[in-house]
Design a protein around this motif. Structure first.
Motif, short mmCIF file in Angstrom:
data_model
loop_
_atom_site.label_atom_id
_atom_site.label_comp_id
_atom_site.label_asym_id
_atom_site.label_seq_id
_atom_site.Cartn_x
_atom_site.Cartn_y
_atom_site.Cartn_z
N LYS A 75 -18.16 13.11 13.36
CA LYS A 75 -18.74 14.43 13.61
C LYS A 75 -18.81 15.25 12.31
O LYS A 75 -19.79 15.95 12.06
N ASP A 76 -17.75 15.14 11.50
CA ASP A 76 -17.76 15.85 10.21
C ASP A 76 -18.86 15.31 9.31
O ASP A 76 -19.52 16.08 8.60
N LEU A 77 -19.06 13.98 9.37
CA LEU A 77 -20.13 13.38 8.57
C LEU A 77 -21.49 13.87 9.02
O LEU A 77 -22.39 14.13 8.19
N LEU A 78 -21.67 14.02 10.33
CA LEU A 78 -22.93 14.55 10.84
C LEU A 78 -23.19 15.96 10.35
O LEU A 78 -24.32 16.32 9.97
N VAL A 79 -22.11 16.78 10.36
CA VAL A 79 -22.25 18.16 9.87
C VAL A 79 -22.62 18.17 8.39
O VAL A 79 -23.52 18.90 7.96
N GLN A 80 -21.93 17.34 7.60
CA GLN A 80 -22.20 17.27 6.17
C GLN A 80 -23.61 16.75 5.90
O GLN A 80 -24.29 17.21 4.98
N GLU A 82 -26.23 17.10 7.85
CA GLU A 82 -27.16 18.19 8.14
C GLU A 82 -27.17 19.20 7.02
O GLU A 82 -28.22 19.74 6.66
N LEU A 83 -25.98 19.47 6.47
CA LEU A 83 -25.89 20.43 5.36
C LEU A 83 -26.63 19.91 4.14
O LEU A 83 -27.35 20.66 3.46
N VAL A 84 -26.46 18.63 3.85
CA VAL A 84 -27.17 18.02 2.72
C VAL A 84 -28.68 18.10 2.93
O VAL A 84 -29.44 18.37 2.00
N LYS A 85 -29.12 17.87 4.17
CA LYS A 85 -30.55 17.97 4.47
C LYS A 85 -31.08 19.37 4.19
O LYS A 85 -32.17 19.54 3.66
N LYS A 86 -30.27 20.38 4.57
CA LYS A 86 -30.69 21.77 4.33
C LYS A 86 -30.74 22.07 2.84
O LYS A 86 -31.68 22.72 2.36
N TYR A 87 -29.72 21.59 2.11
CA TYR A 87 -29.73 21.78 0.66
C TYR A 87 -30.93 21.10 0.03
O TYR A 87 -31.58 21.65 -0.87
#
Length: 338
Positions: A75-80, A82-87
């Motif tokens: 789940k943490d990897l999924l959050v990260q 998504e964050l990388v995608k936004k960046y």
């Protein structure tokens, strides 16, 4: 506490379990269970049904693997992610991106790079990045400097003037980051850039303004030099053409006073006295003009002025040079610096 509890198989798993019995094989599924303290655990369940000769279930052997930690990491990897995608999206939209391989050939350019250069991504892929630079001695030195820094694994930062497909130049400020392998050898290069067209336009305007200012200063300097030359000529005129006649006039008046004093009436002596005083006054004015003309060549030094003495001297001169009776009222003038 667990012994004797109902371990019946959920309806959604019945079909899968029945199939496992027929095949005499293993059945597995993923469950979320709570322990005695209410903490949720993510369990991978594995069940092996043991049947008699007639295929009737005698008992089940079950074992499970606690995947709670892995699930938290997932789940943490999924959050990260998504964050990388936004960046990545923000970087893609806000900057000019390009990637080149170890040989300096483009492998990727974003849309902003295509927009500013006028090339499509397919046109740029496989081309060496130096093809966008204008040829010349300065360009050769710049490329050599960039390549030397990158080959050492250093990050390059600087302004670049590139040439668009249309032939028009465009300016960017680039940060080139080498991606190193385990031997610290660059494998590819990421260039993150921003468009500095407006900044360069402002610099050109400022440069033109500075040039115009320098021209104005040069013109004013020449004008001041001309004025100074005229002022020198004026000084010479004051020194010779005006002072000399005043000295002669004063000398003649003195000679006349000495040689013909006995034969002159009182009113005539008074007139000669006026001539003497006025020539001295005019000479003082000429000396003041000469001093004033020299002020541009020396540093001004302020001194305290007695305004009472200055004003009284002016009133005395006015009374001397006019037959009209003038009454002055002067009281406690304040001193000043001048």
């Amino acid at each position: 506490e667990a012994l004797g509890r109902d371990m019946s198989i959920p309806k959604v798993r019945k079909a899968k379990f029945e199939l496992a019995k027929k095949l005499n094989g293993l059945v597995a599924w993923y469950d979320e269970i709570k322990d005695a303290q209410g903490k949720v655990h993510h369990i991978l369940r594995n069940w092996y049904p043991v049947c008699d000769d007639k295929g009737k279930l005698k008992f089940m052997i079950g074992f499970g693997t606690d995947l709670t930690d892995q699930e938290v990491l997932r789940k943490d990897l999924l959050v990260q992610t998504e964050l990388v995608k936004k960046y990545k999206k923000a970087t893609e939209e806000g900057t000019i991106l390009s990637i080149t391989d170890a040989k300096g050939k483009f492998t990727y350019v974003n849309q902003n790079f295509c927009d500013i250069s006028g090339y499509t991504e397919d046109e740029l892929k496989g081309e060496h990045y130096s093809t966008l630079f204008q040829s010349g001695e300065d360009t050769h030195k710049l490329l050599l400097n960039i390549e030397n820094q990158l080959s050492e694994g250093k990050i390059y930062r600087g302004e670049m003037e590139l040439t668009a497909k249309s032939g028009n130049p465009f300016w960017i400020h680039a940060t080139v980051i080498p991606a190193l392998n385990d031997k610290n050898i660059p494998q590819e290069f990421l260039m993150v850039s921003i468009d500095i067209k407006d900044q360069k336009s402002a610099q050109k305007v400022l440069s033109r303004s500075n040039k115009l200012l320098e021209e104005k200063v040069s013109e004013r300097t020449k004008a001041l030099e001309t004025i100074n030359m005229e002022l020198k000529s004026f000084n010479q005129m004051v020194s010779h053409d005006l002072q000399a006649p005043l000295r002669r006039l004063s000398s003649f008046a003195n000679i006349l006073m000495k040689k013909a004093s006995d034969s002159l009436a009182a009113s005539e002596k008074e007139l000669l006295d006026f001539i003497e005083k006025d020539t001295k006054y005019m000479s003082a004015i000429c000396s003041g003009l000469l001093s004033l003309a020299k002020l541009g060549n020396v540093e001004l030094q302020k001194t305290e002025l007695n305004m009472n003495e200055i004003v009284h001297g002016c009133t005395k001169q006015i009374k001397t040079n006019t037959s009209t009776k003038v009454h002055f009222i002067i009281h406690n003038l304040i001193g000043n610096l001048g």
